[in-house]
Design a protein around this motif. Structure first.
Motif, mmCIF file in Angstrom:
data_model
loop_
_atom_site.group_PDB
_atom_site.id
_atom_site.type_symbol
_atom_site.label_atom_id
_atom_site.label_comp_id
_atom_site.label_asym_id
_atom_site.label_seq_id
_atom_site.Cartn_x
_atom_site.Cartn_y
_atom_site.Cartn_z
ATOM 1 N N ALA A 114 -2.641 2.267 -9.593
ATOM 2 C CA ALA A 114 -2.987 1.941 -8.210
ATOM 3 C C ALA A 114 -4.494 2.028 -7.996
ATOM 4 O O ALA A 114 -5.107 1.133 -7.397
ATOM 5 N N PHE A 115 -5.116 3.114 -8.514
ATOM 6 C CA PHE A 115 -6.569 3.260 -8.396
ATOM 7 C C PHE A 115 -7.271 2.061 -9.009
ATOM 8 O O PHE A 115 -8.129 1.434 -8.389
ATOM 9 N N GLY A 168 -6.082 -0.835 -9.721
ATOM 10 C CA GLY A 168 -5.763 -2.069 -9.013
ATOM 11 C C GLY A 168 -6.626 -2.245 -7.790
ATOM 12 O O GLY A 168 -7.072 -3.344 -7.458
ATOM 13 N N ILE A 169 -6.889 -1.138 -7.101
ATOM 14 C CA ILE A 169 -7.730 -1.192 -5.901
ATOM 15 C C ILE A 169 -9.192 -1.423 -6.288
ATOM 16 O O ILE A 169 -9.900 -2.226 -5.687
#
Lengths: 314, 270
Positions: free
Chosen positions: B117-118, B120-121
């Motif tokens: 998630a990190f 991806g952001i």
């Protein structure tokens, strides 16, 4: 006869409170995830030469047109109403998307858990009953390789062997009922590796206890000995590890689902990343992490139920 | 003899590749469409990929990217995590509780998911993958360092140092930290294996180094795209990753046993 002792109730209440607190912490972290986007998210999504009306519209749909405090209030009131906003890519409500995909991931995780237990129980039992023999060595090698092989190697290898060469299973997707077999098996290997070693260790420890010798001196058969005394006592450390490893299983679904094009939350997460659909990504992370917290709390409760020292409430 | 040093041998071989390859990496991106999807043959060990690039030298080049990156991530998380952990184990009730709460929060996420998630952001790229993995992997070091520090707080030699009026930072550096080195190093070994796998996994998802950079994750991603027509492309990077990770884990297990034996000795340096 088992009665629900006061201590169990108290432990359960504090565990639920802890879980609620953790979910709250997770939601804060997920909220601030979108603020980690380098630069202006609107620029990232639309490019710098976008029309100003598009910019304003996107800012509004991302909820970035109000100050941080109001964003937080809006976020939490949305969460409490189970309203997670709208996907930027598909314009569908995120709740609908999650509800469509979550059952697939749940089915995959449960099947993988079943496979892992089917693999780990015989391996662990055999290893503990006959330590140092050929079966035990096979179990050790399986655990080492199963634990070290990531799903993006074992998955394609299984597809090539069982789908392409042998033609036994579908290559990917979730159209046929047997298409769950390969992804679930891939996902289960890591868990089975750790579980089998843990079960072997715990059983070896229990088998050395004096009460085991006493039970066998009383003339109990091996099967009854294992079932009534050894497995019950070995279950506690194994369950603890199982609870911890289910998180790795849930995180692993992202890659495994991508390999097998399994239409679950994992592929949804990857799609959200590829399309820079930040609200959808946040919602996926929130849902997976929350389910991990719930699974962990349930495991703790199960542990408390297994352990008569806690259950009795004396 | 052979069994004992097997893992060390594999590790040394990979270390040699990492140090030797960067100077011999010319030509790994050369496209030769004539040998597209070529099967393994003498001189072309693991075959060629969809652009006719030889796979074997690219696997070595991938090691030169992934191994130093993972080492850097582990070193950074080791330093930061043990700093936070020692602080959390030593300090008073309130700050200790806050640190424990933060650790619990990070531990509540499936680690790989949070890193994905990190990254991806933050957007694709090796630097962002490193940042995301470091953000996730410091927690295990902090947890271990805290638990050990709490155990050491009331040991005789620490109490003696406190009674003598030694400043806290000196107690932590000279009397507490040296006793944490062993367990933390063992943890670092396992974390190294996990980080290499996680980095490859994130590259596999397309989050890591972008093509044409050769990393094992990238190569496996390409191999998966063509696995129906050229399954041999999986073998090279797959075997490389497997051999390295397995060797690290066996080595770590040895280290752990060795350290456990050592720490049982009733010897303490003053």
């Amino acid at each position: 006869m088992w009665t629900m002792g006061r201590r169990v109730l108290k432990a359960a209440c504090s565990r639920v409170l802890l879980a609620v607190g953790t979910v709250f912490g997770i939601s804060i972290l997920v909220f601030f995830l979108s603020h980690l986007i380098p630069g202006d998210p609107v620029d990232v999504l639309l490019g710098e030469r976008a029309m100003s009306t598009d910019r304003v519209n996107l800012e509004r749909s991302l909820g970035l047109d109000v100050p941080l405090r109001q964003q937080l209030v809006r976020y939490y009131s949305g969460l409490l109403h189970l309203d997670l906003g709208v996907s930027i890519q598909t314009r569908q409500p995120i709740r609908t998307l999650l509800a469509e995909r979550a059952p697939y991931t749940l089915a995959l995780a449960v099947t993988a858990l079943g496979f892992a237990l089917l693999l780990a129980l015989p391996l662990g039992l055999w290893g503990a009953l006959y330590p140092g023999r050929a079966g035990d060595t096979c179990g050790l090698i399986f655990a080492l390789l199963g634990g070290a092989t990531p799903s993006f190697i074992i998955g394609p290898a299984l597809i090539v062997i069982f789908s392409v060469w042998l033609g036994w299973c579908p290559i990917g997707g979730a159209d046929a009922p047997d298409s769950i077999v390969l992804p679930a098996f891939t996902l289960s290997l890591g868990l089975a590796a750790i579980l089998s070693r843990q079960l072997r260790g715990a059983l070896l420890h229990v088998l050395r206890e004096p009460y085991m010798r006493a039970a066998s001196a009383r003339g109990l058969r091996v099967a009854a000995l294992l079932r009534r005394h050894a497995l019950r006592n070995a279950a506690i450390p194994v369950l603890t590890v199982l609870g911890m490893q289910l998180g790795a299983l849930l995180g692993g679904t992202v890659i495994t689902e991508t390999v097998f094009a399994w239409p679950g939350l994992g592929t949804l997460t990857v799609e959200a990343i590829e399309h820079r659909d930040y609200p959808l990504l946040q919602a996926c992370v929130l849902l997976i992490a929350t389910s991990y917290v719930i699974v962990n709390a349930l495991t703790d409760w199960l542990l408390a139920c297994c352990d008569p020292r806690v259950r009795g409430g004396q | 003899m052979k069994r004992q040093y097997g893992s060390l041998l594999v590790l040394c071989a990979w270390l040699f590749c990492v140090l030797w390859v960067p100077r011999h990496a010319a030509g790994i991106h050369d496209v030769q469409l004539a040998r597209m999807f070529a099967l393994p043959a003498p001189g072309l060990w693991f075959g060629a990929d969809e652009l006719g690039r030889a796979i074997a030298p690219r696997v070595l080049a991938g090691a030169a990217v992934s191994v130093p990156l993972a080492a850097g991530i582990v070193a950074a998380s080791l330093l930061f995590g043990s700093f936070v952990g020692i602080l959390g184990g030593w300090s008073g009730a309130i700050s200790s509780r806050i640190i424990v709460a933060v650790m619990d929060l990070f531990q509540a996420f499936p680690g790989l998911l949070l890193a994905i998630a990190f990254a991806g952001i933050l957007g694709p790229g090796l630097g962002n993958v490193a940042l995301a993995l470091a953000l996730v992997s410091w927690v295990s070091f902090a947890r271990l360092a805290r638990a050990q520090t709490v155990g050491l707080r009331y040991r005789e030699h620490v109490l003696a140092a406190r009674a003598l009026g030694t400043p806290t930072y000196q107690i932590l550096i000279r009397h507490v930290a040296p006793l944490l080195v062993g367990p933390l190093l063992v943890e670092a070994t396992f974390s190294f294996a996990t980080t290499i796998t996680a980095e490859a996994g994130m590259s596999f998802l397309g989050l890591g180094a972008q093509p044409p950079t050769a990393t094992w994750g990238n190569m496996l991603r390409e191999a998966t795209q063509f696995m129906l027509i050229a399954p041999h492309m999986i073998v090279g990077p797959g075997l490389a990753l497997l051999s390295l990770v397995t060797a690290i884990q066996i080595f770590g297990e040895r280290l752990r046993r060795g350290w456990r034996g050592l720490s049982d000795l009733p010897i303490e340096r003053h």
